[in-house]
Design an enzyme around this catalytic site. Sequence first.
Site, short mmCIF file in Angstrom:
data_model
loop_
_atom_site.label_atom_id
_atom_site.label_comp_id
_atom_site.label_asym_id
_atom_site.label_seq_id
_atom_site.Cartn_x
_atom_site.Cartn_y
_atom_site.Cartn_z
N LYS A 211 -6.31 1.04 -3.09
CA LYS A 211 -7.21 1.84 -2.25
C LYS A 211 -6.96 3.33 -2.37
CE LYS A 211 -4.83 0.15 1.88
NZ LYS A 211 -3.57 0.89 1.87
N LYS B 7 -2.85 -2.32 -10.75
CA LYS B 7 -3.43 -3.00 -9.59
C LYS B 7 -4.61 -2.21 -9.03
CE LYS B 7 -1.73 -2.93 -5.36
NZ LYS B 7 -0.98 -3.06 -4.10
N LYS C 172 6.66 6.92 -4.43
CA LYS C 172 5.88 7.86 -3.61
C LYS C 172 6.48 9.26 -3.66
CE LYS C 172 3.05 4.82 -0.98
NZ LYS C 172 2.35 4.47 0.23
P1 ATP Z 1 -2.07 2.04 -1.45
O1 ATP Z 1 -2.97 2.38 -2.61
O2 ATP Z 1 -2.37 2.84 -0.20
O3 ATP Z 1 -0.62 1.99 -1.79
P2 ATP Z 1 -2.89 -0.67 -1.83
O4 ATP Z 1 -4.36 -0.66 -2.08
O5 ATP Z 1 -2.00 -0.83 -3.00
O6 ATP Z 1 -2.48 0.59 -1.00
P3 ATP Z 1 -1.57 -2.05 0.30
O7 ATP Z 1 -1.96 -1.38 1.56
O8 ATP Z 1 -0.21 -1.76 -0.29
O9 ATP Z 1 -2.69 -1.81 -0.80
O10 ATP Z 1 -1.73 -3.60 0.42
C1 ATP Z 1 -2.10 -4.28 1.56
C2 ATP Z 1 -2.08 -5.74 1.22
O11 ATP Z 1 -3.22 -6.01 0.38
C3 ATP Z 1 -0.83 -6.11 0.45
O12 ATP Z 1 -0.09 -7.03 1.21
C4 ATP Z 1 -1.36 -6.78 -0.82
O13 ATP Z 1 -1.01 -8.13 -0.84
C5 ATP Z 1 -2.86 -6.75 -0.76
N1 ATP Z 1 -3.45 -6.12 -1.95
C6 ATP Z 1 -3.76 -4.81 -2.10
N2 ATP Z 1 -4.30 -4.58 -3.31
C7 ATP Z 1 -4.32 -5.77 -3.95
C8 ATP Z 1 -4.77 -6.18 -5.23
N3 ATP Z 1 -5.29 -5.33 -6.10
N4 ATP Z 1 -4.67 -7.50 -5.57
C9 ATP Z 1 -4.15 -8.38 -4.69
N5 ATP Z 1 -3.70 -8.05 -3.46
C10 ATP Z 1 -3.78 -6.76 -3.09
#
Ligand code: ATP
Length: 337
Positions: free
Chosen positions: A202, A199, A117
């Site tokens: 969001k 991955k 980050k």
């Molecule tokens: P950011 O983009 O804001 O870092 P993110 O979309 O990567 O966020 P997180 O908020 O870090 O998501 O994740 C919340 C939960 O959702 C995590 O515990 C993770 O297990 C799950 N998650 C998020 N994206 C995925 C994905 N693409 N596949 C599987 N699990 C996911």
Amino acid sequence: MEEKNAKKVMLSGIQPSGDLTLGSYLGAIKNWSERAEIFDCYYFMADLHSITVRQNPADLRRRTIEQLAQYIACGLDPEKNTLFIQSHVPAHTQLGWVLNCYTMFGELSRMTQFKDKSAKNAENINGGLFTYPALMAADILLYQPDYVPVGSDQKQHVELCRDVATRFNNIYGDVFKIPEPYIPKVGARVMSLVSPENKMSKSDKDPNGTVYLLDQPDVIMRKFKKAVTDSDTERCVHYDLANKPGVSNLMSIYSACTGKTFEEIEAEFEGQGYGAFKPAVGEAVVETLRPIREESERLLKDKAYLETVYKAGADKASYIANKTLRKVYKKVGFVVK
Ligand code: ATP
Ligand code: LTN
């Protein structure tokens, strides 16, 4: 009463830093909703964490409420789960401060999320971004959970939480339960539709790679029709993560939405190529998300109900959290009123 105490405790949070995605649902929330009968569950919107990266205030407020509506629409029954907004329970910041004083500079410097980050937000490497894991440790330890379900990227933070809790317990006696991370099985990793080596996230800048829970059916269909597959000439629907990451990702999504195995999917699309497969995946996702979107939209029209849910959640969470906080304050030597 006895039976309630016998239930294991589970806790997790998601930052309202972006709109929830198909990845958030398949990888996290869908699994959470299946656990309410067995565990005493706490889920929260981690708004305090999200301001470690600059947020637009109106968007943050909107997303926090939408996230609550989506938690419920995804099957987290507020009668069976404690759903709350992190900033409504001051004990998180209070214990967060104490734990900051038991978390080492060197430990925080090693966190990969901090390094990632910082690289992405070079103009705003703030103190909160650095001490984020101490606040996360507080989020967890306040509720004395047995398990913390998180994605693999968060495992390092849960391990640091365990180290800090152990350090504290070694000085003051058994104050904190040492929690276990609970990482979903492989396959629960939904990849981006445009760059399947990353991955689905969001906060991805390219909305075409990400399916949001509130996307309309035509938007979902368009994203799947444009999804990256692969360049091999045979164009057959076959699971091969190393050589066909795009197709394999679509197969995982189709499997998660329909319950079909990879063999069944390969048989279903044999000889048909990607032209038939991609819209079929899109339709399966549309049908999976339709009830969630419709229920979220319905709930979002009833702000008064959502308010009762988050207020009740904050009361219940505060009651548990304050018990732990009080214990900690006594142990470290504060005058407790
Ligand atoms: P950011 O983009 O804001 O870092 P993110 O979309 O990567 O966020 P997180 O908020 O870090 O998501 O994740 C919340 C939960 O959702 C995590 O515990 C993770 O297990 C799950 N998650 C998020 N994206 C995925 C994905 N693409 N596949 C599987 N699990 C996911
Ligand atoms: N860091 C997590 C969100 C989060 C969390 C928590 C998860 C904040 N506090 C406590 C589990 C337990 C993330 O970015 N996904």
